[in-house]
Design a protein around this motif. Structure first.
Motif, PDB file in Angstrom:
ATOM      1  N   GLY A 196     -79.358  26.057  43.248  1.00 34.53           N
ATOM      2  CA  GLY A 196     -79.845  24.684  43.599  1.00 34.53           C
ATOM      3  C   GLY A 196     -81.390  24.803  44.618  1.00 34.53           C
ATOM      4  N   THR A 252     -76.326  22.673  45.749  1.00 35.00           N
ATOM      5  CA  THR A 252     -75.644  21.490  44.112  1.00 35.00           C
ATOM      6  C   THR A 252     -75.219  20.453  44.410  1.00 35.00           C
ATOM      7  N   ARG A 277     -71.794  20.778  43.931  1.00 37.61           N
ATOM      8  CA  ARG A 277     -70.891  20.890  42.862  1.00 37.61           C
ATOM      9  C   ARG A 277     -69.670  21.325  42.647  1.00 37.61           C
TER      10      ARG A 277
END
Length: 481
Positions: free
Chosen positions: A135, A235, A237
Protein backbone atom coordinates in the motif's frame (compact mmCIF):
# COMPACT_ATOMS: atom_id res chain seq x y z
CA UNK A 1 28.94 49.59 16.75
CA UNK A 2 25.25 49.66 17.71
CA UNK A 3 23.41 47.08 19.75
CA UNK A 4 21.75 45.84 16.56
CA UNK A 5 25.17 45.38 15.00
CA UNK A 6 26.21 43.27 18.00
CA UNK A 7 23.14 41.05 17.60
CA UNK A 8 23.76 40.62 13.89
CA UNK A 9 27.45 39.86 14.44
CA UNK A 10 26.49 37.23 17.00
CA UNK A 11 24.05 35.67 14.52
CA UNK A 12 26.70 35.52 11.80
CA UNK A 13 29.12 33.90 14.26
CA UNK A 14 26.56 31.22 15.12
CA UNK A 15 25.85 30.69 11.43
CA UNK A 16 29.56 30.04 10.90
CA UNK A 17 29.63 27.50 13.72
CA UNK A 18 26.49 25.74 12.43
CA UNK A 19 28.01 25.57 8.96
CA UNK A 20 31.12 23.90 10.38
CA UNK A 21 28.91 21.36 12.18
CA UNK A 22 27.33 20.03 8.96
CA UNK A 23 30.31 18.01 7.63
CA UNK A 24 30.99 16.58 11.10
CA UNK A 25 27.37 15.46 11.50
CA UNK A 26 27.36 14.01 7.97
CA UNK A 27 30.60 12.10 8.42
CA UNK A 28 29.48 10.60 11.72
CA UNK A 29 26.25 9.46 10.08
CA UNK A 30 27.77 8.03 6.90
CA UNK A 31 30.88 6.41 8.30
CA UNK A 32 29.86 5.37 11.82
CA UNK A 33 26.05 5.23 11.65
CA UNK A 34 25.76 7.87 14.37
CA UNK A 35 22.76 10.21 14.42
CA UNK A 36 23.40 13.51 16.17
CA UNK A 37 20.37 14.92 18.02
CA UNK A 38 19.34 18.08 19.86
CA UNK A 39 16.61 17.23 22.37
CA UNK A 40 15.62 14.16 20.31
CA UNK A 41 15.58 16.15 17.03
CA UNK A 42 17.96 14.87 14.38
CA UNK A 43 20.54 17.24 12.86
CA UNK A 44 21.37 14.89 9.97
CA UNK A 45 20.93 16.51 6.54
CA UNK A 46 19.82 19.79 8.10
CA UNK A 47 20.66 23.25 6.78
CA UNK A 48 22.52 25.96 8.72
CA UNK A 49 19.27 27.75 9.59
CA UNK A 50 17.56 24.47 10.56
CA UNK A 51 20.38 23.67 12.98
CA UNK A 52 20.09 27.11 14.56
CA UNK A 53 16.29 26.87 14.78
CA UNK A 54 16.52 23.44 16.41
CA UNK A 55 18.86 24.85 19.04
CA UNK A 56 16.61 27.85 19.63
CA UNK A 57 13.53 25.67 20.03
CA UNK A 58 15.13 24.34 23.20
CA UNK A 59 13.63 27.38 24.95
CA UNK A 60 10.17 25.87 24.50
CA UNK A 61 11.03 22.64 26.27
CA UNK A 62 14.07 23.29 28.44
CA UNK A 63 13.18 26.83 29.47
CA UNK A 64 16.34 28.48 28.17
CA UNK A 65 18.04 28.94 24.85
CA UNK A 66 20.74 26.59 23.70
CA UNK A 67 23.54 27.92 21.53
CA UNK A 68 25.69 26.11 18.98
CA UNK A 69 28.65 27.57 20.86
CA UNK A 70 27.68 25.26 23.73
CA UNK A 71 27.10 22.10 21.69
CA UNK A 72 29.91 22.39 19.13
CA UNK A 73 32.67 21.29 21.58
CA UNK A 74 30.73 18.08 22.31
CA UNK A 75 30.22 17.39 18.60
CA UNK A 76 33.94 17.90 18.03
CA UNK A 77 34.71 15.51 20.90
CA UNK A 78 32.48 12.84 19.32
CA UNK A 79 34.51 12.93 16.11
CA UNK A 80 37.59 11.83 18.06
CA UNK A 81 35.92 8.68 19.40
CA UNK A 82 35.63 5.23 17.85
CA UNK A 83 31.85 5.17 17.95
CA UNK A 84 29.49 2.38 17.01
CA UNK A 85 25.95 2.83 15.65
CA UNK A 86 24.02 5.06 18.04
CA UNK A 87 22.04 8.23 18.55
CA UNK A 88 23.77 10.94 20.56
CA UNK A 89 22.02 14.00 21.94
CA UNK A 90 24.55 16.84 22.13
CA UNK A 91 22.03 19.08 23.91
CA UNK A 92 21.79 16.57 26.73
CA UNK A 93 25.57 16.23 26.80
CA UNK A 94 25.90 20.02 27.19
CA UNK A 95 23.27 20.22 29.91
CA UNK A 96 24.50 17.27 31.97
CA UNK A 97 28.05 18.61 31.68
CA UNK A 98 26.93 21.88 33.29
CA UNK A 99 25.58 19.93 36.27
CA UNK A 100 28.75 17.85 36.63
CA UNK A 101 31.13 19.15 39.31
CA UNK A 102 34.10 16.83 38.82
CA UNK A 103 36.12 19.23 36.70
CA UNK A 104 36.34 16.92 33.68
CA UNK A 105 37.23 18.33 30.29
CA UNK A 106 34.57 18.25 27.55
CA UNK A 107 36.46 15.41 25.85
CA UNK A 108 36.72 13.38 29.07
CA UNK A 109 33.06 13.91 29.97
CA UNK A 110 31.86 13.06 26.46
CA UNK A 111 33.91 9.86 26.31
CA UNK A 112 32.44 8.75 29.64
CA UNK A 113 28.84 9.70 28.75
CA UNK A 114 28.88 7.72 25.49
CA UNK A 115 31.12 4.88 26.64
CA UNK A 116 28.32 2.43 25.84
CA UNK A 117 28.83 3.25 22.15
CA UNK A 118 32.61 2.83 22.10
CA UNK A 119 35.17 0.05 22.24
CA UNK A 120 33.93 -3.42 23.19
CA UNK A 121 30.55 -1.97 24.26
CA UNK A 122 29.52 -0.65 20.87
CA UNK A 123 26.81 -2.22 18.75
CA UNK A 124 27.98 -3.99 15.62
CA UNK A 125 26.89 -2.35 12.40
CA UNK A 126 23.92 -4.07 10.80
CA UNK A 127 24.02 -5.50 7.30
CA UNK A 128 20.57 -4.01 6.78
CA UNK A 129 17.06 -5.38 6.69
CA UNK A 130 14.81 -5.45 3.65
CA UNK A 131 11.47 -3.64 3.97
CA UNK A 132 8.41 -3.92 1.72
CA UNK A 133 5.47 -1.50 1.78
CA UNK A 134 2.08 -3.02 0.99
CA UNK A 135 0.00 0.00 0.00
CA UNK A 136 1.25 3.45 -0.89
CA UNK A 137 -1.28 5.92 0.51
CA UNK A 138 -0.83 8.70 3.07
CA UNK A 139 1.04 6.60 5.66
CA UNK A 140 2.82 4.43 3.09
CA UNK A 141 4.40 7.41 1.33
CA UNK A 142 5.47 9.07 4.59
CA UNK A 143 6.99 5.82 5.83
CA UNK A 144 8.79 5.59 2.48
CA UNK A 145 10.18 9.12 2.95
CA UNK A 146 11.46 8.18 6.40
CA UNK A 147 13.05 4.94 5.19
CA UNK A 148 14.80 6.78 2.34
CA UNK A 149 15.95 9.51 4.72
CA UNK A 150 17.46 6.94 7.09
CA UNK A 151 19.23 5.03 4.31
CA UNK A 152 22.11 7.52 4.21
CA UNK A 153 24.48 5.41 6.29
CA UNK A 154 24.00 2.40 4.03
CA UNK A 155 22.98 0.27 7.01
CA UNK A 156 19.74 -0.36 8.84
CA UNK A 157 16.44 -0.56 6.98
CA UNK A 158 16.36 -0.79 3.18
CA UNK A 159 13.15 -0.06 1.30
CA UNK A 160 13.15 -2.64 -1.49
CA UNK A 161 9.62 -2.67 -2.89
CA UNK A 162 6.12 -1.25 -2.86
CA UNK A 163 3.09 -3.43 -3.63
CA UNK A 164 0.04 -1.69 -5.13
CA UNK A 165 -2.88 -2.37 -7.43
CA UNK A 166 -2.33 -1.24 -11.01
CA UNK A 167 -4.58 1.74 -11.56
CA UNK A 168 -3.99 1.98 -15.31
CA UNK A 169 -2.11 4.42 -17.52
CA UNK A 170 0.96 6.17 -16.09
CA UNK A 171 0.43 4.46 -12.73
CA UNK A 172 4.15 4.42 -11.91
CA UNK A 173 4.68 8.05 -12.91
CA UNK A 174 1.72 9.23 -10.87
CA UNK A 175 2.79 7.29 -7.77
CA UNK A 176 6.31 8.73 -8.05
CA UNK A 177 4.79 12.20 -8.38
CA UNK A 178 2.77 11.71 -5.17
CA UNK A 179 5.97 10.70 -3.39
CA UNK A 180 7.73 13.77 -4.79
CA UNK A 181 5.06 16.33 -3.85
CA UNK A 182 2.77 16.41 -0.83
CA UNK A 183 0.22 19.16 -0.19
CA UNK A 184 0.71 18.92 3.57
CA UNK A 185 4.29 17.76 4.14
CA UNK A 186 5.90 19.57 1.22
CA UNK A 187 8.46 18.52 -1.33
CA UNK A 188 10.49 15.33 -1.02
CA UNK A 189 13.99 16.21 0.14
CA UNK A 190 16.07 14.84 -2.70
CA UNK A 191 15.73 13.49 -6.21
CA UNK A 192 13.28 11.00 -7.67
CA UNK A 193 13.52 9.32 -11.06
CA UNK A 194 11.27 6.75 -12.72
CA UNK A 195 12.41 3.68 -14.64
CA UNK A 196 9.21 2.55 -16.34
CA UNK A 197 10.93 -0.30 -18.20
CA UNK A 198 11.82 -1.96 -14.90
CA UNK A 199 8.86 -0.71 -12.80
CA UNK A 200 11.27 1.06 -10.47
CA UNK A 201 11.33 4.36 -8.60
CA UNK A 202 14.80 5.60 -7.63
CA UNK A 203 14.76 8.02 -4.68
CA UNK A 204 18.07 9.41 -3.42
CA UNK A 205 19.82 6.35 -4.79
CA UNK A 206 17.35 3.89 -3.26
CA UNK A 207 15.87 1.56 -5.88
CA UNK A 208 12.24 0.78 -5.09
CA UNK A 209 10.60 -1.97 -7.10
CA UNK A 210 6.89 -1.37 -7.73
CA UNK A 211 5.07 -4.73 -7.69
CA UNK A 212 1.52 -4.83 -9.01
CA UNK A 213 -0.82 -7.20 -7.18
CA UNK A 214 -4.18 -7.15 -5.44
CA UNK A 215 -3.66 -10.53 -3.77
CA UNK A 216 -0.78 -10.93 -1.29
CA UNK A 217 -0.73 -14.70 -1.71
CA UNK A 218 0.41 -14.39 -5.34
CA UNK A 219 3.69 -12.56 -4.71
CA UNK A 220 7.02 -14.37 -4.39
CA UNK A 221 9.36 -11.68 -3.09
CA UNK A 222 12.46 -13.79 -3.57
CA UNK A 223 12.00 -13.30 -7.32
CA UNK A 224 12.98 -9.67 -6.70
CA UNK A 225 16.00 -10.53 -4.56
CA UNK A 226 14.12 -9.71 -1.36
CA UNK A 227 14.76 -11.92 1.66
CA UNK A 228 13.91 -12.01 5.36
CA UNK A 229 11.96 -8.78 4.87
CA UNK A 230 9.59 -6.87 7.11
CA UNK A 231 6.37 -6.06 5.27
CA UNK A 232 4.46 -2.98 6.42
CA UNK A 233 0.77 -3.20 5.54
CA UNK A 234 -0.58 0.33 5.12
CA UNK A 235 -3.94 -0.66 3.65
CA UNK A 236 -5.80 -1.70 6.80
CA UNK A 237 -7.61 -4.23 4.65
CA UNK A 238 -6.66 -7.11 6.97
CA UNK A 239 -6.42 -6.60 10.72
CA UNK A 240 -6.51 -10.05 12.25
CA UNK A 241 -3.86 -12.75 12.32
CA UNK A 242 -5.52 -14.88 9.64
CA UNK A 243 -5.75 -12.01 7.17
CA UNK A 244 -2.28 -10.58 7.82
CA UNK A 245 -0.73 -14.04 7.57
CA UNK A 246 -1.48 -13.92 3.85
CA UNK A 247 1.55 -11.64 3.56
CA UNK A 248 3.92 -14.33 4.84
CA UNK A 249 5.03 -15.36 1.37
CA UNK A 250 8.58 -16.30 0.27
CA UNK A 251 10.91 -13.45 1.21
CA UNK A 252 8.73 -12.05 4.02
CA UNK A 253 9.62 -12.81 7.65
CA UNK A 254 7.42 -10.38 9.60
CA UNK A 255 4.33 -8.25 9.05
CA UNK A 256 3.63 -4.87 10.66
CA UNK A 257 0.15 -3.34 10.44
CA UNK A 258 -0.32 0.45 10.50
CA UNK A 259 -3.78 0.22 12.06
CA UNK A 260 -5.22 -1.29 15.25
CA UNK A 261 -4.91 -5.06 15.23
CA UNK A 262 -7.79 -7.34 16.09
CA UNK A 263 -7.94 -10.54 18.12
CA UNK A 264 -4.60 -11.74 19.44
CA UNK A 265 -2.48 -9.41 17.24
CA UNK A 266 -0.21 -7.44 19.63
CA UNK A 267 -0.82 -3.67 19.53
CA UNK A 268 2.55 -2.00 20.04
CA UNK A 269 3.23 1.61 21.04
CA UNK A 270 6.94 2.29 20.78
CA UNK A 271 8.39 3.60 24.03
CA UNK A 272 5.71 1.90 26.10
CA UNK A 273 5.46 -1.80 25.28
CA UNK A 274 7.76 -2.42 22.30
CA UNK A 275 10.05 -4.50 24.51
CA UNK A 276 7.24 -7.05 24.97
CA UNK A 277 7.42 -8.18 21.33
CA UNK A 278 8.64 -11.77 21.28
CA UNK A 279 11.54 -12.49 18.90
CA UNK A 280 9.53 -15.15 17.09
CA UNK A 281 6.38 -13.00 16.71
CA UNK A 282 5.65 -12.63 13.01
CA UNK A 283 2.64 -10.32 13.07
CA UNK A 284 2.21 -7.12 15.08
CA UNK A 285 0.20 -3.90 14.91
CA UNK A 286 1.36 -0.34 15.58
CA UNK A 287 -2.14 0.51 16.87
CA UNK A 288 -3.64 3.85 15.79
CA UNK A 289 -2.25 7.37 15.67
CA UNK A 290 -4.50 8.38 18.58
CA UNK A 291 -3.47 5.37 20.67
CA UNK A 292 0.17 6.36 20.11
CA UNK A 293 -0.67 9.93 21.14
CA UNK A 294 -2.40 9.15 24.43
CA UNK A 295 -0.65 6.03 25.76
CA UNK A 296 2.82 7.55 26.44
CA UNK A 297 1.51 10.55 28.49
CA UNK A 298 -1.05 8.27 30.14
CA UNK A 299 1.76 5.95 31.23
CA UNK A 300 3.79 8.92 32.46
CA UNK A 301 0.89 10.21 34.57
CA UNK A 302 0.07 6.73 35.88
CA UNK A 303 3.69 6.14 36.90
CA UNK A 304 3.84 9.39 38.88
CA UNK A 305 0.33 10.00 40.21
CA UNK A 306 -1.70 6.87 39.53
CA UNK A 307 -4.80 6.98 37.34
CA UNK A 308 -8.24 5.80 38.53
CA UNK A 309 -10.20 6.52 35.36
CA UNK A 310 -10.08 8.70 32.29
CA UNK A 311 -11.79 9.90 29.14
CA UNK A 312 -10.15 10.92 25.90
CA UNK A 313 -11.85 13.18 23.38
CA UNK A 314 -9.98 13.41 20.09
CA UNK A 315 -10.50 16.35 17.78
CA UNK A 316 -9.18 14.67 14.67
CA UNK A 317 -8.37 15.90 11.18
CA UNK A 318 -10.43 14.34 8.40
CA UNK A 319 -9.11 11.29 6.55
CA UNK A 320 -9.51 9.51 3.20
CA UNK A 321 -12.17 7.30 4.77
CA UNK A 322 -14.59 10.24 4.71
CA UNK A 323 -16.34 11.79 1.73
CA UNK A 324 -15.43 15.14 0.18
CA UNK A 325 -19.14 15.78 -0.44
CA UNK A 326 -22.24 14.11 0.99
CA UNK A 327 -22.49 10.58 -0.35
CA UNK A 328 -23.19 7.04 0.81
CA UNK A 329 -20.89 5.65 3.51
CA UNK A 330 -21.39 2.43 5.45
CA UNK A 331 -20.53 4.17 8.74
CA UNK A 332 -22.79 6.66 10.53
CA UNK A 333 -22.11 10.33 9.77
CA UNK A 334 -18.91 9.69 7.78
CA UNK A 335 -20.85 10.04 4.55
CA UNK A 336 -21.31 13.75 5.23
CA UNK A 337 -18.87 16.19 3.68
CA UNK A 338 -15.55 16.14 5.59
CA UNK A 339 -14.33 19.63 4.57
CA UNK A 340 -17.66 21.24 5.54
CA UNK A 341 -18.59 19.60 8.84
CA UNK A 342 -17.53 18.54 12.28
CA UNK A 343 -18.37 14.84 12.35
CA UNK A 344 -18.92 12.85 15.53
CA UNK A 345 -17.51 9.35 15.16
CA UNK A 346 -16.03 6.55 17.22
CA UNK A 347 -12.42 5.89 18.22
CA UNK A 348 -10.91 2.59 19.24
CA UNK A 349 -8.02 4.30 20.99
CA UNK A 350 -9.51 4.03 24.48
CA UNK A 351 -10.10 0.28 24.22
CA UNK A 352 -6.62 -0.18 22.72
CA UNK A 353 -5.04 1.24 25.90
CA UNK A 354 -5.61 -2.08 27.65
CA UNK A 355 -3.42 -3.88 25.12
CA UNK A 356 -0.57 -1.39 25.42
CA UNK A 357 -0.86 -0.86 29.19
CA UNK A 358 -2.21 -4.15 30.62
CA UNK A 359 -1.18 -3.19 34.16
CA UNK A 360 -3.30 -0.03 34.12
CA UNK A 361 -6.52 -0.88 35.97
CA UNK A 362 -8.22 2.43 35.21
CA UNK A 363 -11.24 2.47 32.92
CA UNK A 364 -10.57 4.67 29.89
CA UNK A 365 -13.42 5.78 27.63
CA UNK A 366 -13.17 7.71 24.38
CA UNK A 367 -14.93 9.49 21.53
CA UNK A 368 -13.89 11.46 18.49
CA UNK A 369 -14.88 14.45 16.40
CA UNK A 370 -13.52 14.78 12.86
CA UNK A 371 -12.94 18.42 11.89
CA UNK A 372 -12.16 20.22 8.58
CA UNK A 373 -8.36 20.30 8.78
CA UNK A 374 -6.20 17.94 6.67
CA UNK A 375 -3.60 17.01 9.30
CA UNK A 376 -2.71 17.34 13.01
CA UNK A 377 -5.17 16.39 15.72
CA UNK A 378 -5.51 17.01 19.43
CA UNK A 379 -6.42 14.54 22.17
CA UNK A 380 -7.98 15.94 25.34
CA UNK A 381 -7.12 13.48 28.10
CA UNK A 382 -9.25 13.96 31.21
CA UNK A 383 -7.86 11.96 34.13
CA UNK A 384 -8.93 11.23 37.69
CA UNK A 385 -5.67 10.77 39.57
CA UNK A 386 -5.02 8.55 42.56
CA UNK A 387 -3.27 11.45 44.32
CA UNK A 388 -3.85 15.18 44.26
CA UNK A 389 -1.44 17.29 42.24
CA UNK A 390 -0.52 20.88 41.49
CA UNK A 391 -0.58 22.30 37.95
CA UNK A 392 2.97 23.65 38.00
CA UNK A 393 4.23 20.40 39.49
CA UNK A 394 2.55 18.35 36.72
CA UNK A 395 3.92 20.62 34.00
CA UNK A 396 7.44 20.46 35.39
CA UNK A 397 7.16 16.69 35.59
CA UNK A 398 5.95 16.36 31.99
CA UNK A 399 8.63 18.79 30.81
CA UNK A 400 11.28 16.57 32.41
CA UNK A 401 9.67 13.45 30.92
CA UNK A 402 9.98 15.04 27.47
CA UNK A 403 13.65 15.83 28.06
CA UNK A 404 15.27 13.03 30.01
CA UNK A 405 12.97 10.01 30.34
CA UNK A 406 12.75 6.86 28.19
CA UNK A 407 9.63 8.48 26.67
CA UNK A 408 11.48 11.53 25.34
CA UNK A 409 11.12 10.37 21.73
CA UNK A 410 7.37 9.94 22.19
CA UNK A 411 6.44 12.99 24.29
CA UNK A 412 7.25 16.57 23.34
CA UNK A 413 6.42 19.71 25.30
CA UNK A 414 5.52 23.25 24.25
CA UNK A 415 4.74 26.37 26.23
CA UNK A 416 3.62 28.90 23.63
CA UNK A 417 0.47 31.04 23.97
CA UNK A 418 -0.02 31.16 20.19
CA UNK A 419 0.44 27.49 19.25
CA UNK A 420 -2.15 26.11 16.81
CA UNK A 421 -2.53 22.82 14.96
CA UNK A 422 -0.53 23.70 11.83
CA UNK A 423 2.53 24.39 14.00
CA UNK A 424 2.87 20.65 14.59
CA UNK A 425 2.87 19.45 10.98
CA UNK A 426 5.99 17.32 10.65
CA UNK A 427 6.41 16.65 14.38
CA UNK A 428 8.26 13.37 14.94
CA UNK A 429 6.86 12.84 18.42
CA UNK A 430 3.79 10.74 19.17
CA UNK A 431 2.26 13.64 21.09
CA UNK A 432 3.07 17.16 22.27
CA UNK A 433 1.91 18.38 25.68
CA UNK A 434 0.43 21.90 25.43
CA UNK A 435 1.47 23.50 28.72
CA UNK A 436 -0.76 26.56 28.33
CA UNK A 437 -3.92 24.49 27.96
CA UNK A 438 -3.19 22.01 30.76
CA UNK A 439 -5.59 22.10 33.71
CA UNK A 440 -5.00 20.50 37.11
CA UNK A 441 -7.23 20.79 40.13
CA UNK A 442 -6.89 18.38 43.03
CA UNK A 443 -7.15 14.86 41.68
CA UNK A 444 -8.33 15.98 38.23
CA UNK A 445 -5.87 16.61 35.37
CA UNK A 446 -6.79 17.57 31.81
CA UNK A 447 -3.99 17.28 29.27
CA UNK A 448 -4.17 18.72 25.76
CA UNK A 449 -2.03 16.59 23.46
CA UNK A 450 -1.28 17.69 19.89
CA UNK A 451 -0.16 15.07 17.38
CA UNK A 452 0.62 14.88 13.70
CA UNK A 453 -1.63 11.92 13.00
CA UNK A 454 0.23 11.25 9.75
CA UNK A 455 3.92 12.01 10.22
CA UNK A 456 4.29 11.56 13.97
CA UNK A 457 2.53 8.21 13.70
CA UNK A 458 4.74 7.19 10.75
CA UNK A 459 7.79 7.90 12.93
CA UNK A 460 6.40 5.58 15.60
CA UNK A 461 5.91 2.88 12.95
CA UNK A 462 9.54 3.22 11.86
CA UNK A 463 10.71 2.94 15.48
CA UNK A 464 8.79 -0.30 15.91
CA UNK A 465 10.20 -1.69 12.66
CA UNK A 466 13.72 -0.71 13.73
CA UNK A 467 13.20 -2.51 17.03
CA UNK A 468 11.95 -5.80 15.61
CA UNK A 469 14.60 -5.74 12.88
CA UNK A 470 17.46 -5.33 15.35
CA UNK A 471 18.63 -1.96 14.01
CA UNK A 472 17.26 0.21 16.81
CA UNK A 473 20.44 1.79 18.05
CA UNK A 474 20.97 3.00 21.64
CA UNK A 475 20.67 6.68 22.60
CA UNK A 476 23.22 8.56 24.69
CA UNK A 477 23.39 10.02 27.26
CA UNK A 478 21.21 7.34 28.79
CA UNK A 479 17.70 8.48 29.73
CA UNK A 480 16.78 8.78 33.40
CA UNK A 481 14.49 5.96 34.51
Amino acid sequence: MTVNDDVFTNWKHREEIAESMIPLIGKLHREQDVTVLVHSRSLVNKSVVSILKTHRFARQIAGEELSVTETMPFLAALTELDLGPSQIDIAMLAETYKADSRGLSVAEFTAEAVSGATGPNKVERSEGRDVVLYGFGRIGRLVARLLIEKAGSGNGLRLRAVVVRNSGGEDLVKRASLLRRDSIHGQFQGTITVDEANNTIVANGTEIKVIYSDDPTTVDYTEYGIKDAILIDNTGRWRDRAGLSKHLQPGIAKVVLTAPGKGDVPNIVHGVNHDTVKPDEQIISCASCTTNAIVPPLKAMADKYGVLRGHVETVHSFTNDQNLLDNYHKADRRGRSAPLNMVITETGAASAVAKALPDLNAKITGSSIRVPVPDVSIAILNLQLATEADREEVLEYLRNVSLTSPLRRQIDFIDSPDAVSSDFIGSRHASIVDAGATKVEGDNAILYLWYDNEFGYSCQVIRVVQHISGVEYPTFPRAAV
